[in-house]
Scaffold this motif. Structure first.
Motif, PDB file in Angstrom:
ATOM      1  N   LEU A 293       0.827  -1.207   0.000  1.00 20.35           N
ATOM      2  CA  LEU A 293       0.000   0.000   0.000  1.00 20.35           C
ATOM      3  C   LEU A 293       0.863   1.260   0.000  1.00 20.35           C
ATOM      4  N   ALA A 294       1.911   1.257   0.820  1.00 20.57           N
ATOM      5  CA  ALA A 294       2.802   2.420   0.875  1.00 20.57           C
ATOM      6  C   ALA A 294       3.446   2.674  -0.485  1.00 20.57           C
ATOM      7  N   LEU A 295       3.842   1.598  -1.173  1.00 20.23           N
ATOM      8  CA  LEU A 295       4.428   1.737  -2.504  1.00 20.23           C
ATOM      9  C   LEU A 295       3.385   2.211  -3.510  1.00 20.23           C
ATOM     10  N   ALA A 296       2.165   1.676  -3.396  1.00 16.55           N
ATOM     11  CA  ALA A 296       1.106   2.057  -4.335  1.00 16.55           C
ATOM     12  C   ALA A 296       0.709   3.518  -4.166  1.00 16.55           C
ATOM     13  N   TYR A 297       0.746   4.024  -2.926  1.00 20.59           N
ATOM     14  CA  TYR A 297       0.405   5.424  -2.669  1.00 20.59           C
ATOM     15  C   TYR A 297       1.595   6.353  -2.928  1.00 20.59           C
ATOM     16  N   ARG A 298       2.725   5.765  -3.304  1.00 14.86           N
ATOM     17  CA  ARG A 298       3.954   6.518  -3.602  1.00 14.86           C
ATOM     18  C   ARG A 298       4.403   7.365  -2.407  1.00 14.86           C
ATOM     19  N   LYS A 299       4.330   6.749  -1.226  1.00 13.49           N
ATOM     20  CA  LYS A 299       4.710   7.454  -0.003  1.00 13.49           C
ATOM     21  C   LYS A 299       5.942   6.835   0.650  1.00 13.49           C
ATOM     22  N   LEU A 300       6.592   5.898  -0.052  1.00 15.17           N
ATOM     23  CA  LEU A 300       7.699   5.173   0.570  1.00 15.17           C
ATOM     24  C   LEU A 300       9.002   5.480  -0.148  1.00 15.17           C
ATOM     25  N   ASP A 301       9.742   6.440   0.380  1.00 14.50           N
ATOM     26  CA  ASP A 301      11.086   6.684  -0.119  1.00 14.50           C
ATOM     27  C   ASP A 301      12.086   6.167   0.914  1.00 14.50           C
ATOM     28  N   PHE A 302      13.371   6.366   0.646  1.00 17.06           N
ATOM     29  CA  PHE A 302      14.393   5.818   1.542  1.00 17.06           C
ATOM     30  C   PHE A 302      14.311   6.443   2.937  1.00 17.06           C
ATOM     31  N   ALA A 303      14.076   7.746   3.005  1.00 19.24           N
ATOM     32  CA  ALA A 303      13.997   8.420   4.308  1.00 19.24           C
ATOM     33  C   ALA A 303      12.823   7.893   5.126  1.00 19.24           C
ATOM     34  N   THR A 304      11.671   7.690   4.471  1.00 17.24           N
ATOM     35  CA  THR A 304      10.498   7.160   5.174  1.00 17.24           C
ATOM     36  C   THR A 304      10.741   5.736   5.636  1.00 17.24           C
ATOM     37  N   LEU A 305      11.339   4.922   4.762  1.00 17.82           N
ATOM     38  CA  LEU A 305      11.634   3.536   5.131  1.00 17.82           C
ATOM     39  C   LEU A 305      12.580   3.477   6.328  1.00 17.82           C
ATOM     40  N   LYS A 306      13.564   4.360   6.334  1.00 24.77           N
ATOM     41  CA  LYS A 306      14.503   4.412   7.457  1.00 24.77           C
ATOM     42  C   LYS A 306      13.774   4.751   8.752  1.00 24.77           C
TER      43      LYS A 306
END
Length: 467
Positions: A293-306
């Protein structure tokens, strides 16, 4: 005096925790100090009623914690909750429900209740739900003319649904502790092939009471809106849509906001209830679904994943460190004869099992003012659980009663944790007294749910029995 050293140990633990020291270190440090005291008194010839043989079980206890597959669900459910928070699923869902019901009197309050239920079934983290709902929905409700007490009370109450609606982190931890307590109770009764209590059983037992609470909340909000329209006025849908920054038709927003979390809930809870997966396996499905879902909403970059990984690691290490401290506390408590002392106290308590249950529930309720559910689950339940279960209580019923009891405690002024969470994000124009007034009706509803469970235990035990 030494016959009551176990109770002194428990009292000192509570005092140390009230001073704000780290829970895990408080549990382990105080237990070690009392163990040293017992060994020291025995060394100089004073009988402290301390049996050091219990301490030899510590390595096995620690290994059991680290190898417990049930507890693996904790980091996975935490990861799922944090991913959903960062991917803005909650924000989209709240906007969709507000637009769907907002044009009705009390509609925004009903929307908050439904979204709170769905977030509870998606994340299972009380603090995150209260803060998220407070940040997203409270400004809109106040701007649309909702009374401060109704708006804040609704947010606090629905935020605590994460305590009882599965997949709740509280139920995962409680299920593991109650399973050990149930086995211990059966062994004390001479049953040498003891049954266990699974987390899935508690999940199923919590569904009916949790849904009843949601319905009661909605009925209360609708009743207030009907009796006092100025406290929960309707909102114009077009104005609300413009205010929330959405364009296009409502159907598209509903599809985007409702479908993903519903699919995730069905994947997690449906796999457990259908017998396709254990809670641990379902937590992995939920974490993977939240990642998608996070990938589909385009809300998951490296900083967010960290940030997600850091937050998940922080919560997980806190839980397991508390577990280790609680294991040491439990062994020292038993080494002082605490288990026998509790049995003696309960056996001599007026009212038998009913009186003992009422006293335990009252103590847990009061401790909920100063201790988090993790401390109560790992410190109090292992002490009183085996005794109550040996007296004939159903473990699933007892677990649901404890969970709702703590949920009520977290709402109760002036120390309820949910009140602190909301106070931290509410505007300064909202007085603390308004928050306190707002939660009172919901506390009454939850106390009514506790009474209903006490009178009709099948509310918690019927669904697990069907599976």
């Amino acid at each position: 005096m030494f016959d009551y050293m176990a109770l002194v140990l428990f009292a000192v633990i509570c005092i140390v925790l009230m001073f704000g020291y780290p829970v895990a270190l408080s549990l382990a440090g105080t237990a070690l100090a009392f163990a040293g005291l017992g060994l020291g008194l025995d060394a100089i010839g004073i009988d402290a009623n301390f049996d050091p043989a219990f301490l030899s079980a510590l390595p096995n206890r620690l290994y059991g914690i680290m190898s417990n597959s049930t507890l693996l669900a904790v980091p996975l459910f935490v990861l799922m909750g944090v991913l959903l928070e960062k991917s803005k699923v909650a924000e989209t869902l709240l906007d969709a429900m507000a637009l769907l019901f907002g044009s009705l009197r009390g509609g925004l309050g009903i929307s908050v209740t439904i979204v709170g239920m769905m977030l509870a079934a998606s994340t299972g983290i009380v603090g995150a739900t209260v803060v998220t709902m407070g940040l997203l929905s409270l400004p809109t409700m106040l701007k649309r003319g909702y009374s401060q007490s109704l708006a804040t009370g609704t947010i606090c109450a629905t935020g605590t649904l994460g305590q009882i609606i599965p997949p709740s982190i509280a139920l995962v931890l409680l299920g593991d502790v109650l399973s050990s307590a149930y086995q211990q109770a059966q062994l004390s009764m001479g049953i040498f092939s003891p049954k266990t209590v699974s987390v899935g059983d508690l999940f199923m037992g919590a569904i009916v009471p949790g849904l009843i609470l949601v319905v009661l909340y909605i009925i209360y909000v609708a009743t207030v809106a009907w009796l006092k329209p100025s406290a929960a006025p309707p909102a114009d849908r077009e104005e609300l849509m413009a205010e929330l920054g959405h364009q296009g038709n409502l159907g598209t927003l509903l599809l985007k906001g409702l479908v993903p979390p519903i699919v995730l809930i069905i994947a997690v809870l449906g796999s457990i209830l259908g017998g396709f997966a254990t809670p641990t396996e379902a937590s992995a499905v939920g974490a993977f679904g939240a990642l998608v879902l996070a990938l589909a909403y385009r809300k998951l970059d490296f900083a967010t994943l960290k940030e997600v990984v850091r937050s998940t690691t922080h919560v997980t290490t806190m839980v397991f460190l508390i577990l280790i401290g609680a294991a040491l506390f439990s062994l020292v408590f038993r080494a002082y004869g605490g288990e026998e002392l509790v049995v003696h106290l309960f056996d001599n308590m007026p009212g038998g099992v009913v009186g003992a249950t009422i006293i335990v529930m009252l103590v847990i309720f009061l401790l909920g003012f100063i201790l988090d559910f993790i401390e109560i689950t790992f410190v109090v339940v292992p002490i009183v659980g085996p005794v109550l279960l040996a007296m004939g209580l159903d473990p699933i019923w007892l677990g649901i009663m404890i969970a709702i009891n703590l949920q009520t405690s977290f709402l109760t002024p002036p120390f309820g944790f949910a009140l602190f969470y909301l106070r931290g994000v509410a505007p300064d124009t909202v007085p603390t007294t308004a928050i306190y007034r707002g939660v009172i009706p919901f506390i009454v509803l939850q106390l009514g749910m506790l009474v209903a469970l006490a009178l009709v235990p099948e509310l918690a035990t019927w669904l697990p029995a069907q599976f």
